[in-house]
Design a protein around this motif. Sequence first.
Motif, PDB file in Angstrom:
ATOM      1  N   LEU A  38       5.240  -0.103   7.610  1.00  0.00           N
ATOM      2  CA  LEU A  38       4.629  -1.322   7.087  1.00  0.00           C
ATOM      3  C   LEU A  38       3.113  -1.187   6.918  1.00  0.00           C
ATOM      4  CD1 LEU A  38       6.684  -3.977   9.054  1.00  0.00           C
ATOM      5  CD2 LEU A  38       6.865  -3.413   6.622  1.00  0.00           C
ATOM      6  N   PHE A  39       2.462  -0.517   7.864  1.00  0.00           N
ATOM      7  CA  PHE A  39       1.026  -0.313   7.734  1.00  0.00           C
ATOM      8  C   PHE A  39       0.715   0.560   6.516  1.00  0.00           C
ATOM      9  CE2 PHE A  39      -2.974   1.902   8.609  1.00  0.00           C
ATOM     10  CZ  PHE A  39      -3.807   0.823   8.801  1.00  0.00           C
ATOM     11  N   PHE A  40       1.493   1.607   6.337  1.00  0.00           N
ATOM     12  CA  PHE A  40       1.280   2.490   5.183  1.00  0.00           C
ATOM     13  C   PHE A  40       1.541   1.742   3.874  1.00  0.00           C
ATOM     14  CE2 PHE A  40       1.636   6.104   2.389  1.00  0.00           C
ATOM     15  CZ  PHE A  40       0.743   7.009   2.930  1.00  0.00           C
ATOM     16  N   GLN A  41       2.539   0.864   3.874  1.00  0.00           N
ATOM     17  CA  GLN A  41       2.805   0.054   2.683  1.00  0.00           C
ATOM     18  C   GLN A  41       1.605  -0.808   2.316  1.00  0.00           C
ATOM     19  OE1 GLN A  41       6.355  -2.288   3.265  1.00  0.00           O
ATOM     20  NE2 GLN A  41       7.482  -1.050   1.803  1.00  0.00           N
ATOM     21  N   THR A  42       0.939  -1.355   3.323  1.00  0.00           N
ATOM     22  CA  THR A  42      -0.239  -2.181   3.023  1.00  0.00           C
ATOM     23  C   THR A  42      -1.325  -1.341   2.375  1.00  0.00           C
ATOM     24  OG1 THR A  42      -0.261  -2.312   5.433  1.00  0.00           O
ATOM     25  CG2 THR A  42      -0.741  -4.283   4.284  1.00  0.00           C
ATOM     26  N   GLY A  48      -2.657   0.828  -4.874  1.00  0.00           N
ATOM     27  CA  GLY A  48      -1.885   0.829  -6.118  1.00  0.00           C
ATOM     28  C   GLY A  48      -2.324  -0.261  -7.070  1.00  0.00           C
ATOM     29  N   VAL A  49      -2.637  -1.430  -6.531  1.00  0.00           N
ATOM     30  CA  VAL A  49      -3.130  -2.531  -7.365  1.00  0.00           C
ATOM     31  C   VAL A  49      -4.450  -2.143  -8.025  1.00  0.00           C
ATOM     32  CG1 VAL A  49      -4.096  -4.863  -7.288  1.00  0.00           C
ATOM     33  CG2 VAL A  49      -1.944  -4.383  -6.134  1.00  0.00           C
ATOM     34  N   ILE A  50      -5.347  -1.571  -7.251  1.00  0.00           N
ATOM     35  CA  ILE A  50      -6.651  -1.164  -7.786  1.00  0.00           C
ATOM     36  C   ILE A  50      -6.480  -0.079  -8.853  1.00  0.00           C
ATOM     37  CG2 ILE A  50      -8.819   0.006  -7.217  1.00  0.00           C
ATOM     38  CD1 ILE A  50      -8.620  -1.466  -4.469  1.00  0.00           C
ATOM     39  N   LEU A  51      -5.674   0.930  -8.565  1.00  0.00           N
ATOM     40  CA  LEU A  51      -5.483   2.027  -9.519  1.00  0.00           C
ATOM     41  C   LEU A  51      -4.837   1.544 -10.809  1.00  0.00           C
ATOM     42  CD1 LEU A  51      -4.275   4.876  -7.133  1.00  0.00           C
ATOM     43  CD2 LEU A  51      -6.553   4.550  -8.105  1.00  0.00           C
ATOM     44  N   ALA A  52      -3.889   0.618 -10.705  1.00  0.00           N
ATOM     45  CA  ALA A  52      -3.220   0.102 -11.899  1.00  0.00           C
ATOM     46  C   ALA A  52      -4.133  -0.844 -12.684  1.00  0.00           C
ATOM     47  CB  ALA A  52      -1.931  -0.610 -11.511  1.00  0.00           C
ATOM     48  N   GLN A  53      -4.866  -1.704 -11.982  1.00  0.00           N
ATOM     49  CA  GLN A  53      -5.728  -2.671 -12.659  1.00  0.00           C
ATOM     50  C   GLN A  53      -6.887  -2.008 -13.385  1.00  0.00           C
ATOM     51  OE1 GLN A  53      -3.604  -5.200 -12.838  1.00  0.00           O
ATOM     52  NE2 GLN A  53      -5.367  -6.542 -12.698  1.00  0.00           N
ATOM     53  N   TYR A  54      -7.434  -0.950 -12.807  1.00  0.00           N
ATOM     54  CA  TYR A  54      -8.560  -0.257 -13.428  1.00  0.00           C
ATOM     55  C   TYR A  54      -8.127   0.917 -14.301  1.00  0.00           C
ATOM     56  CZ  TYR A  54     -11.636  -3.199 -10.737  1.00  0.00           C
ATOM     57  OH  TYR A  54     -12.288  -4.285 -10.221  1.00  0.00           O
ATOM     58  N   HIS A  55      -6.844   0.988 -14.580  1.00  0.00           N
ATOM     59  CA  HIS A  55      -6.267   1.986 -15.493  1.00  0.00           C
ATOM     60  C   HIS A  55      -6.619   3.420 -15.104  1.00  0.00           C
ATOM     61  CE1 HIS A  55      -5.084  -1.397 -17.920  1.00  0.00           C
ATOM     62  NE2 HIS A  55      -6.331  -1.821 -17.918  1.00  0.00           N
ATOM     63  N   LEU A  56      -6.575   3.694 -13.811  1.00  0.00           N
ATOM     64  CA  LEU A  56      -6.776   5.057 -13.342  1.00  0.00           C
ATOM     65  C   LEU A  56      -5.476   5.849 -13.433  1.00  0.00           C
ATOM     66  CD1 LEU A  56      -9.042   4.280 -10.279  1.00  0.00           C
ATOM     67  CD2 LEU A  56      -9.732   5.110 -12.525  1.00  0.00           C
ATOM     68  N   THR A  69       2.683  -3.647 -11.981  1.00  0.00           N
ATOM     69  CA  THR A  69       2.355  -2.520 -12.865  1.00  0.00           C
ATOM     70  C   THR A  69       2.271  -1.222 -12.078  1.00  0.00           C
ATOM     71  OG1 THR A  69       0.010  -3.015 -12.583  1.00  0.00           O
ATOM     72  CG2 THR A  69       1.102  -3.941 -14.527  1.00  0.00           C
ATOM     73  N   GLN A  70       2.557  -1.282 -10.798  1.00  0.00           N
ATOM     74  CA  GLN A  70       2.502  -0.104  -9.934  1.00  0.00           C
ATOM     75  C   GLN A  70       3.818   0.667  -9.950  1.00  0.00           C
ATOM     76  OE1 GLN A  70       0.868  -2.820  -6.453  1.00  0.00           O
ATOM     77  NE2 GLN A  70       0.938  -0.698  -5.891  1.00  0.00           N
ATOM     78  N   ASP A  71       3.747   1.836  -9.357  1.00  0.00           N
ATOM     79  CA  ASP A  71       4.943   2.647  -9.145  1.00  0.00           C
ATOM     80  C   ASP A  71       5.578   2.192  -7.833  1.00  0.00           C
ATOM     81  OD1 ASP A  71       6.864   4.598  -8.837  1.00  0.00           O
ATOM     82  OD2 ASP A  71       5.453   6.201  -8.403  1.00  0.00           O
ATOM     83  N   PHE A  72       6.459   1.221  -7.913  1.00  0.00           N
ATOM     84  CA  PHE A  72       7.073   0.632  -6.720  1.00  0.00           C
ATOM     85  C   PHE A  72       7.813   1.679  -5.896  1.00  0.00           C
ATOM     86  CE2 PHE A  72      10.546  -1.330  -4.435  1.00  0.00           C
ATOM     87  CZ  PHE A  72       9.924  -2.383  -3.797  1.00  0.00           C
ATOM     88  N   PHE A  73       8.549   2.536  -6.555  1.00  0.00           N
ATOM     89  CA  PHE A  73       9.394   3.506  -5.859  1.00  0.00           C
ATOM     90  C   PHE A  73       8.577   4.380  -4.904  1.00  0.00           C
ATOM     91  CE2 PHE A  73      11.219   7.845  -5.887  1.00  0.00           C
ATOM     92  CZ  PHE A  73      12.310   7.592  -5.083  1.00  0.00           C
ATOM     93  N   ASN A  74       7.517   4.998  -5.393  1.00  0.00           N
ATOM     94  CA  ASN A  74       6.726   5.880  -4.536  1.00  0.00           C
ATOM     95  C   ASN A  74       5.814   5.107  -3.594  1.00  0.00           C
ATOM     96  OD1 ASN A  74       7.556   8.536  -5.281  1.00  0.00           O
ATOM     97  ND2 ASN A  74       6.579   8.208  -7.239  1.00  0.00           N
TER      98      ASN A  74
END
Length: 164
Positions: A38-42, A48-56, A69-74
Amino acid sequence: MNFPQNVTWITITSIIVVILLILIVPKNRIREAWINFLFFQTLTWGTGVILAQYHLLKSPFRIFPKATTQDFFNDFTIFPAVSVIYYFLYPFQQKWYIQLFFILGSSVIIGIYDFSVEKFTDLKRYIHWSVIHQFILSILFNLGSLWFTVWFFKKSKNDTQVRS
């Protein structure tokens, strides 16, 4: 890559990780595994939100395309599960250079996996991101998750028995 190949990748990876979790995590320490997971998920959710929002990076094939918009699986399953495996295999009682070798070696394995995901599937595409960034992030996240889990389950010196 088409839909059946992406689903095949997800299925095979999931089976491997579940088998490793069953083999590595002791039944009497499942609470530690959950806290680490759970800690790692946070950590991965926020990043993931930052990387997806800033189109990295982008995820052309997503399990929940309307939800995120993230890669939920990984980000939400595989990397947190790998963090649990990392925690239970970490050589706590070994010398510092063996621990360093373990940290770097496991991050290289995660980097190779991430590179393979980017190269052979549509789960992830690097735009302004690279395997080196992922390598550094995996070192930081795995150590952070390791330290948090150890801290969370650390017993007080005065607290030798459970109070009711």
